[in-house]
Design a protein around this motif. Sequence first.
Motif, mmCIF file in Angstrom:
data_model
loop_
_atom_site.group_PDB
_atom_site.id
_atom_site.type_symbol
_atom_site.label_atom_id
_atom_site.label_comp_id
_atom_site.label_asym_id
_atom_site.label_seq_id
_atom_site.Cartn_x
_atom_site.Cartn_y
_atom_site.Cartn_z
ATOM 1 N N ARG A 51 0.835 -1.216 0.000
ATOM 2 C CA ARG A 51 0.000 0.000 0.000
ATOM 3 C C ARG A 51 0.862 1.255 0.000
ATOM 4 O O ARG A 51 0.578 2.222 -0.713
ATOM 5 C CB ARG A 51 -0.939 0.009 1.204
ATOM 6 N N ALA A 52 1.940 1.253 0.781
ATOM 7 C CA ALA A 52 2.827 2.423 0.847
ATOM 8 C C ALA A 52 3.502 2.666 -0.496
ATOM 9 O O ALA A 52 3.555 3.803 -0.984
ATOM 10 C CB ALA A 52 3.866 2.230 1.955
ATOM 11 N N LEU A 53 4.030 1.607 -1.118
ATOM 12 C CA LEU A 53 4.663 1.757 -2.428
ATOM 13 C C LEU A 53 3.652 2.185 -3.484
ATOM 14 O O LEU A 53 3.954 3.038 -4.335
ATOM 15 C CB LEU A 53 5.344 0.458 -2.844
ATOM 16 N N SER A 54 2.457 1.631 -3.429
ATOM 17 C CA SER A 54 1.411 2.008 -4.382
ATOM 18 C C SER A 54 1.006 3.463 -4.204
ATOM 19 O O SER A 54 0.794 4.186 -5.191
ATOM 20 C CB SER A 54 0.184 1.105 -4.224
ATOM 21 N N ALA A 55 0.914 3.914 -2.970
ATOM 22 C CA ALA A 55 0.552 5.309 -2.705
ATOM 23 C C ALA A 55 1.631 6.258 -3.220
ATOM 24 O O ALA A 55 1.321 7.298 -3.819
ATOM 25 C CB ALA A 55 0.312 5.528 -1.203
ATOM 26 N N LEU A 56 2.896 5.914 -3.013
ATOM 27 C CA LEU A 56 3.994 6.730 -3.519
ATOM 28 C C LEU A 56 3.939 6.801 -5.045
ATOM 29 O O LEU A 56 4.028 7.884 -5.634
ATOM 30 C CB LEU A 56 5.341 6.158 -3.064
ATOM 31 N N SER A 57 3.772 5.670 -5.696
ATOM 32 C CA SER A 57 3.695 5.633 -7.158
ATOM 33 C C SER A 57 2.527 6.466 -7.673
ATOM 34 O O SER A 57 2.686 7.256 -8.613
ATOM 35 C CB SER A 57 3.531 4.189 -7.651
ATOM 36 N N ALA A 58 1.368 6.305 -7.082
ATOM 37 C CA ALA A 58 0.176 7.031 -7.528
ATOM 38 C C ALA A 58 0.329 8.537 -7.335
ATOM 39 O O ALA A 58 -0.022 9.322 -8.225
ATOM 40 C CB ALA A 58 -1.058 6.512 -6.784
ATOM 41 N N ALA A 59 0.847 8.950 -6.194
ATOM 42 C CA ALA A 59 1.025 10.382 -5.936
ATOM 43 C C ALA A 59 2.025 10.992 -6.906
ATOM 44 O O ALA A 59 1.817 12.095 -7.438
ATOM 45 C CB ALA A 59 1.482 10.605 -4.495
ATOM 46 N N ALA A 60 3.107 10.274 -7.172
ATOM 47 C CA ALA A 60 4.131 10.781 -8.092
ATOM 48 C C ALA A 60 3.578 10.888 -9.508
ATOM 49 O O ALA A 60 3.780 11.904 -10.183
ATOM 50 C CB ALA A 60 5.362 9.887 -8.044
ATOM 51 N N LYS A 61 2.864 9.877 -9.960
ATOM 52 C CA LYS A 61 2.284 9.908 -11.311
ATOM 53 C C LYS A 61 1.263 11.033 -11.439
ATOM 54 O O LYS A 61 1.252 11.756 -12.431
ATOM 55 C CB LYS A 61 1.618 8.576 -11.643
ATOM 56 N N GLU A 62 0.411 11.159 -10.447
ATOM 57 C CA GLU A 62 -0.611 12.212 -10.492
ATOM 58 C C GLU A 62 0.039 13.592 -10.525
ATOM 59 O O GLU A 62 -0.343 14.456 -11.304
ATOM 60 C CB GLU A 62 -1.544 12.095 -9.290
ATOM 61 N N GLY A 63 1.037 13.802 -9.698
ATOM 62 C CA GLY A 63 1.708 15.096 -9.640
ATOM 63 C C GLY A 63 2.497 15.412 -10.889
ATOM 64 O O GLY A 63 2.635 16.579 -11.269
ATOM 65 N N LEU A 64 3.018 14.388 -11.560
ATOM 66 C CA LEU A 64 3.737 14.605 -12.810
ATOM 67 C C LEU A 64 2.773 15.089 -13.888
ATOM 68 O O LEU A 64 3.116 15.946 -14.698
ATOM 69 C CB LEU A 64 4.460 13.326 -13.247
ATOM 70 N N GLY A 65 1.559 14.552 -13.868
ATOM 71 C CA GLY A 65 0.523 15.039 -14.762
ATOM 72 C C GLY A 65 0.643 14.616 -16.215
ATOM 73 O O GLY A 65 -0.005 15.197 -17.079
ATOM 74 N N ASP A 66 1.441 13.621 -16.507
ATOM 75 C CA ASP A 66 1.634 13.154 -17.881
ATOM 76 C C ASP A 66 1.775 11.638 -17.841
ATOM 77 O O ASP A 66 2.882 11.112 -17.709
ATOM 78 C CB ASP A 66 2.878 13.813 -18.479
ATOM 79 N N PRO A 67 0.651 10.921 -17.946
ATOM 80 C CA PRO A 67 0.703 9.470 -17.791
ATOM 81 C C PRO A 67 1.569 8.765 -18.829
ATOM 82 O O PRO A 67 2.225 7.766 -18.515
ATOM 83 C CB PRO A 67 -0.749 9.015 -17.899
ATOM 84 N N ALA A 68 1.613 9.251 -20.056
ATOM 85 C CA ALA A 68 2.450 8.617 -21.075
ATOM 86 C C ALA A 68 3.930 8.766 -20.721
ATOM 87 O O ALA A 68 4.693 7.792 -20.789
ATOM 88 C CB ALA A 68 2.156 9.217 -22.454
#
Length: 146
Positions: free
Chosen positions: A12-29
């Motif tokens: 859960r912690a690793l998934s939360a870190l990944s999700a927050a980083a991806k969302e904040g980057l704002g460019d899924p591709a």
Amino acid sequence: MRTRALDPAVARALSALSAAAKEGLGDPALAELVVIRASQLNRCAFCLDMHLALARRYGVSERQLDLLAAWEEAGDVFDERERAALALTEAVTVLTGGFVPDEVYARAAGHFDEARLAHLVGLIVAINNWNRMMVARRIPPGGHTP
């Protein structure tokens, strides 16, 4: 014998870190290009399998996926922003000499504002954590739901 177990709280912690980083980057591709490149360097078949499927869903071209391992030699297949992100990905993943070279960081900073750059670094750190969790336990590809 290697464990296949992964503590749910750690996952859960690793998934939360990944999700927050991806969302904040704002460019899924771009995020998928970054995680695939780190996974190539770390030889993580599980993460490559999962993130190649996600990259295709986000519209990353087959040409980019085919040439990602040789992005520096791929001419205009990758734009300057993508190239800066990939250079930073390699520098953080490999840590040659024990640090990220200033010129690599500065190049990325020229394409990302401070918040997005922080998320990019967070994403690179997150995928390296996932790669190490999967490679250390020799988790084969498959068994995920992208």
